[in-house]
Design an enzyme around this catalytic site. Structure first.
Site, PDB file in Angstrom:
ATOM      1  N   HIS A 306       0.847  -1.182   0.000  1.00  0.00           N
ATOM      2  CA  HIS A 306       0.000   0.000   0.000  1.00  0.00           C
ATOM      3  C   HIS A 306       0.881   1.230   0.000  1.00  0.00           C
ATOM      4  O   HIS A 306       1.946   1.231   0.614  1.00  0.00           O
ATOM      5  CB  HIS A 306      -0.906   0.010   1.253  1.00  0.00           C
ATOM      6  CG  HIS A 306      -2.088   0.890   1.102  1.00  0.00           C
ATOM      7  ND1 HIS A 306      -2.041   2.245   1.342  1.00  0.00           N
ATOM      8  CD2 HIS A 306      -3.350   0.610   0.711  1.00  0.00           C
ATOM      9  CE1 HIS A 306      -3.232   2.752   1.116  1.00  0.00           C
ATOM     10  NE2 HIS A 306      -4.051   1.802   0.725  1.00  0.00           N
ATOM     11  N   ASP A 363      -7.879  -5.331   0.080  1.00  0.00           N
ATOM     12  CA  ASP A 363      -8.338  -6.189  -1.007  1.00  0.00           C
ATOM     13  C   ASP A 363      -7.951  -7.645  -0.853  1.00  0.00           C
ATOM     14  O   ASP A 363      -8.417  -8.496  -1.604  1.00  0.00           O
ATOM     15  CB  ASP A 363      -7.807  -5.660  -2.344  1.00  0.00           C
ATOM     16  CG  ASP A 363      -8.443  -4.334  -2.677  1.00  0.00           C
ATOM     17  OD1 ASP A 363      -9.658  -4.220  -2.496  1.00  0.00           O
ATOM     18  OD2 ASP A 363      -7.725  -3.414  -3.088  1.00  0.00           O
TER      19      ASP A 363
END
Ligand code: ACO
Length: 428
Positions: A306, A363
């Site tokens: 991320h 996700d």
């Protein structure tokens, strides 16, 4: 609190104001940099650029903290529904009973879409990607209801937010129904937000779909966890478009397009596809991890890493727990979940991932949760878009409410050819 930073360029010292946010994050205010020095900053991918001041969402990526309007995501999970969270994100505080009832009623009465609009769904090819339909139809909403794009006061804003949040759910379900060749299902006024969506997705003329409370709760949780995430790619897109004073619907339709990409909202589909490929090929997890590390054909561990989190994404922990609960309640197992758990464990022990601070993001488990609810993978990114709508609306509102708001217009460092003559066709 503010201070000063000194910048020396070619022997000249310039003083720049520093800005400190309410959680202590620091910035150097470069808004007059070009005017005073002739220089701009260059920041590919905007990793060091604060594009705005915002009071909506706080993330501490190193500590793995996510708060909406100051409330940690862990405290909202399982307590506040998606609708309540949406109000919090958009309007700044948890709703009173009266606000909650009013907003719920507005959501309920806004769920229908124009009958003419329903016909549009059958004009798309059955194979059309639902994200293409979603973005097109969000723009179409304003074509059918001009009033909703004129926002002059708080009550207009409340109505526009409810119309967008409510109808996006109807559009998403209709896009799915059209893609599987089933009749579109009308919304029901008596159902709550998540239940109404599941009804429009899964009811058929001969059988009403009734979700279990656990499935409705899991969907609420999924949507709530996606409600906002500060200046990510799609939210920045919504702000970028909104900064030209484009209306809320046009701005959020652009957000849907930005979300579509596999490095952003599309990652939940990519993560499940990756798990499915590992399962189908029978490849040991350790071999897949080696392929990722060797960058075989650009293979990445989807759902890992991320831009902001250099620690666990707090949403992934909550989702992982919820997946276990929903599967247990349905007395089901999922082989892909077993692979995901094994992959996570292998990556978290591996130097490649440790050194780069790559942890599971939202996700990694969200696709498995959606599978457990019965949502097909083609709809995963659409589900993300429904969940992110409050964040986009809140950011658009914050921008729109700012009297000092300026159009977003970054600069560039030009690297193309310098002044050239135009060549006639025969001499090129
Ligand atoms: N698998 C393998 N290696 C990775 C991964 C991954 N998932 N993510 C990053 N890396 C590596 C990069 O190759 C890079 O290695 P290097 O320094 O040796 O070149 C290093 O880790 C740093 O990564 P960056 O590319 O600088 O990370 P960036 O902040 O640009 O990208 C992103 C973040 C796009 C999320 C990236 O981690 C990624 O592609 N992840 C997979 C896709 C994904 O899960 N996206 C969802 C993000 S969450 C969301 O949008 C809701």
């Amino acid at each position: 609190m503010s201070g000063t930073a000194r910048l020396e360029i070619d022997g000249t010292v310039y003083e720049l104001d520093t800005v400190v946010g309410s959680e202590g994050e620091r910035a150097i205010d470069i808004s007059k940099l070009r005017a005073t020095t002739g220089y701009i900053t260059l920041d590919d991918g905007y990793g060091n650029t604060g594009s705005c001041r915002s009071a909506i969402t706080y993330i501490d990526g190193d500590a793995g903290i996510l708060r909406y309007r100051g409330i940690p995501i862990e405290n909202l999970a399982g307590r506040s529904s998606f609708v309540e969270t949406a109000w919090l994100v958009i309007f700044g505080s948890l709703p009173t009973v009266e606000e909650r009832d009013r907003f719920s009623a507005l959501l309920g009465e806004s769920a229908m879409i124009d009958e003419v609009m329903r016909k549009h769904f059958h004009a798309f090819p059955q194979t059309a990607p639902p994200m293409a339909i979603l973005s097109a139809m969000i723009n179409t909403l304003s074509a059918h209801d001009h009033g909703v794009i004129q926002i002059d006061d708080d009550s207009d804003m409340e109505r526009a937010a409810a119309v967008l949040m409510s109808k996006v759910r109807t559009i998403a379900a209709a896009a799915y129904k059209a893609s599987v060749g089933e009749p579109l299902v009308y919304p029901r006024y008596d159902l709550k937000y998540a239940e109404n969506f599941l009804h429009m997705m899964f009811s058929v003329p001969y059988r009403n779909y009734e979700p279990t409370p656990e499935v409705a709760a899991a969907l609420n949780l999924f949507l709530m966890l996606h409600a906002d995430h500060e200046q990510n790619c799609s939210t920045s897109t919504v702000r970028m478009v909104g900064s030209s004073k484009a209306n809320l619907f046009a701005s959020c339709a652009a957000g849907v397009c930005a979300l579509w990409g596999p490095l952003h909202g599309g990652a939940n589909v990519a993560a499940v596809q990756m798990l499915q490929q590992i399962y189908d090929s029978g490849m040991p997890v350790s071999e897949f991890v080696t392929r990722v590390k060797n960058r075989d054909a650009g293979v990445k561990l989807m759902g890992f890493g991320h831009r902001v989190y250099k620690n666990f994404d707090p949403r992934s922990r909550i989702l992982k727990k919820s997946v276990d609960e929903v599967l247990a309640q349905q007395d089901k197992t999922d082989s892909l979940l077993d692979i995901a758990r094994e992959l996570e464990a292998a990556a978290l022990e591996d130097d490649y991932f440790i050194e780069r601070k790559l942890y599971p993001n939202v996700d990694f488990y969200s696709g498995i949760l959606l599978r457990a609810i019965g949502i097909p993978s083609e709809m995963f990114t659409v589900m993300f878009a429904i969940g992110r709508m409050p964040g986009w609306i809140a950011n658009w509102k914050e921008l729109n409410d700012d009297p000092k708001g300026r159009i977003y217009r970054p600069r560039q460092i030009y690297t193309g050819p310098t002044d050239q003559d135009w060549a006639p066709r025969g001499e090129r």
